[in-house]
Motif scaffolding. Sequence first.
Motif, PDB file in Angstrom:
ATOM      1  N   CYS A  75     -93.368  23.706  12.969  1.00 51.94           N
ATOM      2  CA  CYS A  75     -94.397  23.352  11.975  1.00 51.94           C
ATOM      3  C   CYS A  75     -95.141  24.590  11.488  1.00 51.94           C
ATOM      4  CB  CYS A  75     -95.416  22.385  12.581  1.00 51.94           C
ATOM      5  SG  CYS A  75     -94.727  20.774  12.930  1.00 51.94           S
ATOM      6  N   GLY A  76     -95.493  25.467  12.426  1.00 49.38           N
ATOM      7  CA  GLY A  76     -96.288  26.633  12.067  1.00 49.38           C
ATOM      8  C   GLY A  76     -95.596  27.475  11.016  1.00 49.38           C
ATOM      9  N   THR A  77     -94.319  27.716  11.221  1.00 51.61           N
ATOM     10  CA  THR A  77     -93.606  28.587  10.291  1.00 51.61           C
ATOM     11  C   THR A  77     -93.275  27.856   8.990  1.00 51.61           C
ATOM     12  OG1 THR A  77     -92.834  29.984  12.077  1.00 51.61           O
ATOM     13  CG2 THR A  77     -91.524  30.017  10.069  1.00 51.61           C
ATOM     14  N   VAL A  78     -92.931  26.587   9.097  1.00 46.15           N
ATOM     15  CA  VAL A  78     -92.730  25.774   7.882  1.00 46.15           C
ATOM     16  C   VAL A  78     -94.004  25.808   7.038  1.00 46.15           C
ATOM     17  CG1 VAL A  78     -92.550  23.375   7.074  1.00 46.15           C
ATOM     18  CG2 VAL A  78     -90.914  24.265   8.764  1.00 46.15           C
ATOM     19  N   ASN A  79     -95.165  25.649   7.697  1.00 49.18           N
ATOM     20  CA  ASN A  79     -96.426  25.612   6.954  1.00 49.18           C
ATOM     21  C   ASN A  79     -96.771  26.965   6.346  1.00 49.18           C
ATOM     22  OD1 ASN A  79     -96.552  22.956   7.648  1.00 49.18           O
ATOM     23  ND2 ASN A  79     -98.085  23.221   9.264  1.00 49.18           N
ATOM     24  N   ASP A  80     -96.461  28.035   7.083  1.00 51.15           N
ATOM     25  CA  ASP A  80     -96.721  29.374   6.538  1.00 51.15           C
ATOM     26  C   ASP A  80     -95.910  29.605   5.262  1.00 51.15           C
ATOM     27  OD1 ASP A  80     -98.634  30.180   8.280  1.00 51.15           O
ATOM     28  OD2 ASP A  80     -97.280  31.272   9.611  1.00 51.15           O
ATOM     29  N   SER A 135     -87.106  18.886  20.630  1.00 52.13           N
ATOM     30  CA  SER A 135     -88.306  18.687  19.826  1.00 52.13           C
ATOM     31  C   SER A 135     -88.282  19.597  18.587  1.00 52.13           C
ATOM     32  CB  SER A 135     -89.535  18.980  20.688  1.00 52.13           C
ATOM     33  OG  SER A 135     -90.674  19.111  19.893  1.00 52.13           O
ATOM     34  N   MET A 136     -87.813  20.829  18.779  1.00 50.19           N
ATOM     35  CA  MET A 136     -87.690  21.743  17.633  1.00 50.19           C
ATOM     36  C   MET A 136     -86.703  21.183  16.622  1.00 50.19           C
ATOM     37  SD  MET A 136     -87.570  25.626  19.170  1.00 50.19           S
ATOM     38  CE  MET A 136     -88.007  26.414  17.617  1.00 50.19           C
ATOM     39  N   ALA A 137     -85.580  20.699  17.148  1.00 50.99           N
ATOM     40  CA  ALA A 137     -84.523  20.196  16.259  1.00 50.99           C
ATOM     41  C   ALA A 137     -85.020  18.993  15.458  1.00 50.99           C
ATOM     42  CB  ALA A 137     -83.295  19.820  17.089  1.00 50.99           C
ATOM     43  N   GLU A 138     -85.697  18.066  16.149  1.00 49.05           N
ATOM     44  CA  GLU A 138     -86.208  16.875  15.451  1.00 49.05           C
ATOM     45  C   GLU A 138     -87.229  17.253  14.388  1.00 49.05           C
ATOM     46  OE1 GLU A 138     -87.803  14.207  18.416  1.00 49.05           O
ATOM     47  OE2 GLU A 138     -85.824  14.143  19.399  1.00 49.05           O
ATOM     48  N   THR A 139     -88.131  18.162  14.748  1.00 47.78           N
ATOM     49  CA  THR A 139     -89.164  18.570  13.797  1.00 47.78           C
ATOM     50  C   THR A 139     -88.526  19.257  12.594  1.00 47.78           C
ATOM     51  OG1 THR A 139     -90.564  18.939  15.714  1.00 47.78           O
ATOM     52  CG2 THR A 139     -91.401  19.718  13.610  1.00 47.78           C
ATOM     53  N   ALA A 140     -87.538  20.105  12.872  1.00 46.28           N
ATOM     54  CA  ALA A 140     -86.863  20.825  11.781  1.00 46.28           C
ATOM     55  C   ALA A 140     -86.168  19.834  10.853  1.00 46.28           C
ATOM     56  CB  ALA A 140     -85.867  21.826  12.358  1.00 46.28           C
ATOM     57  N   LYS A 141     -85.521  18.852  11.446  1.00 39.39           N
ATOM     58  CA  LYS A 141     -84.823  17.847  10.642  1.00 39.39           C
ATOM     59  C   LYS A 141     -85.826  17.126   9.741  1.00 39.39           C
ATOM     60  CE  LYS A 141     -81.434  14.203  11.160  1.00 39.39           C
ATOM     61  NZ  LYS A 141     -81.168  13.019  11.959  1.00 39.39           N
ATOM     62  N   GLY A 142     -86.932  16.716  10.341  1.00 39.27           N
ATOM     63  CA  GLY A 142     -87.970  16.028   9.584  1.00 39.27           C
ATOM     64  C   GLY A 142     -88.520  16.886   8.458  1.00 39.27           C
ATOM     65  N   ALA A 143     -88.553  18.192   8.672  1.00 32.52           N
ATOM     66  CA  ALA A 143     -89.127  19.094   7.683  1.00 32.52           C
ATOM     67  C   ALA A 143     -88.078  19.591   6.687  1.00 32.52           C
ATOM     68  CB  ALA A 143     -89.783  20.287   8.381  1.00 32.52           C
ATOM     69  N   GLY A 144     -86.833  19.175   6.888  1.00 35.77           N
ATOM     70  CA  GLY A 144     -85.784  19.570   5.960  1.00 35.77           C
ATOM     71  C   GLY A 144     -85.388  21.031   6.071  1.00 35.77           C
ATOM     72  N   VAL A 145     -85.617  21.635   7.247  1.00 32.03           N
ATOM     73  CA  VAL A 145     -85.195  23.026   7.432  1.00 32.03           C
ATOM     74  C   VAL A 145     -84.116  23.089   8.507  1.00 32.03           C
ATOM     75  CG1 VAL A 145     -87.367  24.070   6.734  1.00 32.03           C
ATOM     76  CG2 VAL A 145     -87.015  23.469   9.132  1.00 32.03           C
ATOM     77  N   ARG A 146     -83.331  24.158   8.475  1.00 26.18           N
ATOM     78  CA  ARG A 146     -82.293  24.323   9.490  1.00 26.18           C
ATOM     79  C   ARG A 146     -82.566  25.583  10.300  1.00 26.18           C
ATOM     80  NH1 ARG A 146     -76.691  23.525   6.391  1.00 26.18           N
ATOM     81  NH2 ARG A 146     -75.937  23.068   8.473  1.00 26.18           N
ATOM     82  N   ILE A 147     -82.350  25.459  11.604  1.00 24.60           N
ATOM     83  CA  ILE A 147     -82.505  26.630  12.476  1.00 24.60           C
ATOM     84  C   ILE A 147     -81.143  27.301  12.536  1.00 24.60           C
ATOM     85  CG2 ILE A 147     -83.093  27.419  14.800  1.00 24.60           C
ATOM     86  CD1 ILE A 147     -84.828  24.806  14.975  1.00 24.60           C
TER      87      ILE A 147
END
Lengths: 376, 355
Positions: free
Chosen positions: B94-99, B131-143
Motif C-alpha cells: 500500500c505504501g508504495t502504491v500510494n506514493d 498478504s503482499m500478493a493479495e494486496t497487490a492484486k487488489g491494487a492492480g499492481v504486479r510484484i
Amino acid sequence: MKYVDEFRDRGKADALVAEIDKLVSTIDIAARRPIHIMEVCGGHTHSIFRYGVEGMLPKEIQLIHGPGCPVCVLPMGRVDDCIAIAEHANVIFTTFGDAMRVPGSRKSLSQARADGADVRMVYSPMDALTLARNNPDREVVFFGLGFETTMPSTALTVLQAESEGIANFSVFCNHITIVPTIKAILDSPDVHIDGFLGPGHVSMVIGTAPYEFIAQYYRKPLVVAGFEPLDVLQSIWMVLKQIREQRADVENQYARVVQGTGNVAALQAISRVYELRPFFEWRGLGSIDHSGVRIRDEYARFDTERKFAIPNVRIADPKSCQCGEVLKGVIKPWQCKLFGSACTPETPLGALMVSSEGACAAYHQYGGFKKQAGAA
Amino acid sequence: MNEMPFRRARSLGKVNVPAVTLAHGGGGRAMKDLIDDVFIVAFDSSFLAPLEDQARFDLAELAVYGDRLAFTTDSYVVDPLFFPGGDIGKLAVCGTVNDLAVGGAIPLYLSCAAIVEEGVSIDMLRRIARSMAETAKGAGVRIVTGDTKVVHKGACDKLFITTSGVGIIREDIRLGVDLAHPGDAVLVNGLFGDHGAAILEARGEMALETPIASDCAPLHDLIATLLAAAPGARCLRDATRGGVATVLNEIAEASDVGIEIDEEHLPVREEVRGFCEILGLDPLYLANEGKIVAVIPPEESEAALAAMRAHHLGERATIIGWITDGEPGRVVMRTVLGGQRIVDMLVGEQLPRIC
C-alpha cells in the motif's frame, strides 16, 4: 468525548472572555500596567498554548508561565547522573517520555540510548516494576520525576516492590515539591505577580490548605484550576474577581477533582516513603530549601542513589541561558537572547525548550497570538 | 530404446524446516527453496518465474498509459509485524502504491526486497508474502522482481521489507507540492491518526477495550476518482509518518503560502482522540497509511469532496481548511475554543507528556 468536550465549548469560551473583558475594565491597576497572572503548572501552560487561550485574553492580562514543568526545572547535572546510571551494563533505565530529550552536559537520555544504553520509556512506575519482575538478572531503575502528582504512584510502586520482595528495582528519586518554590518565587525581588492559577493535579493530592500562606502572608489570590481551556478561563476570571474585590483567598475552581483535604491515601504513601531533602537544585532557579524529597532509610534498598555510585556533579546552566528569568516571569520567552537562535526545539540549550509544557517550546511550537497586533 | 522422459531442470523448491537459518541466505539451494516457497508461490508472476536478475518491460506497452514514468521506493520496518488492520506485507504494498498514486501515476509494478532475521518462522513469512500478493492484486499492481537476505540474530528486527514501484503518469495530470494557491481547499479523505494509534496500541502500550485498526489501504482508485472529479487538483500527499500536520507544513513551505485549518472540522475517531488525550499525543502528527491530503482549487472543491465521499475509502472526507495568503510556510489552526495556534513540524518523535 464526554466530560471533555463540554470543557472546550466555543460558545461558553466566548461568553467567559466577554465576562473577563468586562471585569478587567473595572480594575483600576489594569489601566496603568498589565495584570500578571502566573499559571504554576506546566499542564496549564500546555493547555493555554494548545487551545490558543492567551490570544483570546484582553491585552491587560499577561500570563506568566511558572515553574511547574518538572522536566523543565531538571538541572543538567541530574540528567548527567541519569546517563551515568543508564550506562551501567546491567541497568534497564526507565523514564517518562518527556525526559528523553532533556539535554545533559554531554548528551540526553535519547542520545545515550542511541549509544547503546538500555533506556526505555514507560507510562507508569508500575511498568518499570513489571520490567524488574520479568528481568530478574537486570537492575531496573525508574527515574522518579514530577511534583506531588506523580509522587504517590512512585511511592506505591516502592511499597509494592517491598511487599513482593523484588530486589532488582530502585527509584532515582528526583521528585520535587511545588509549595517552597512558589514561596521562593514570591520572595524574589524582581518578581511582580498579581495572582496565581494553582496546580490542579498537585492539589488533587495535597489539597488546598498548603497554599493558604500565599493568600494570608503574601496577599495574593490563588485559584486551583483544572486543565481544560474553560477551566483556565474561568479560573482567570476568578482571580480577576478577587483582584477587583481586593480579596486574597485560596479558591477551588477544580472542585470536580480537587478536595480541600487532598487525597489521604496518596498523602500517606508519600509520607511513608519519602522525606524532605534539606535543599534541591532547580534549573534556572538555583537551590531551594526543602523543595525535593528523597527515599527514607527504611526503603534504602529501593533508592538508586544508595545502590549506585552517582557522580552528582553540579553543572552550572550555560551563562547566557535566561531560563530562570523566564520561569519567574521577569522576561517573556522570546525576550531571551538565545530564543530561536542558539536555543531551539531541535537543539535545546535550556530545558524550557524541550518539553511541550516548557514555555519556550510552547511559544516556539504554537506561537504567540495576542488579540492586539504586535504584542507577541 | 526407452527415452529418458524430459524433466524440468528446475521445479519450485520447498522449505521443510520451521524457521529461517543463515543457510537460507547463503545463495545455494536452501535460498532458492526459501524464495520459491515463500515468494514465488505467493506472487505467481510470469515476470518472476524465469528468475532473471531483472524484470523487463516493453516501453511501447507502458507508453499507452501516459507520458511520464514515476518511480519510488520505501522501506518498512514496522513493529509489530501484524497489527489490527494489516501487516508489514500489506503496508509495504500500500505504501508504495500510494506514493505512486499521489503523484497522479497509475501504479503498475513493484519490487520486493526482504531482509530476514534468522529464526523467523517460515509460516509467518508465507503469511506475509500472501498478504503482499493479495494486496497487490487488489491494487492492480504486479510484484515483478525481488531479493531476499538473511541476517544473523539481532542484526535486524525480524523482517524489514523494501518495495520500489513504477507507475505511469497520464499526459494531462500536473500535480506538485509547490502548486497550492491562496483560496484552494484542503481536503482529507477521512478519519486520521488510526494507523499511528493502532501501532502504538498493538505494541501493548495501552490496554484498550476496543482495539483501533490501521487504515492501511491502497488509494490509487480513490485518487483516480478524485482526479476525474477535480482535474485541476494542485497537489496530493499521503499523510504517513509525521501525519497530516507534517504534510500541511511541506505544502505551505513548498508553495510559499499560508494554510489555515479549523480544529472543529478535523475528522478524528473518538477512540483515537481518547487515546491521544491519555498519552498526551496529538492526532495531527500520528501516522496514516490510507489518508491523503488534497489541495483542490475552490471551484472544484465541492466536486472533489462529493467524489471522495462516494468512494468507500473516502466516506468521511472533509474540507479541513484553506490555503491562505498568510505568512508563507506557516500552518495556523483555529482551535475548538476559537483561539489560534501554529501547527509546526514535529521536532523528533512525539513523546508522551508526563502528566
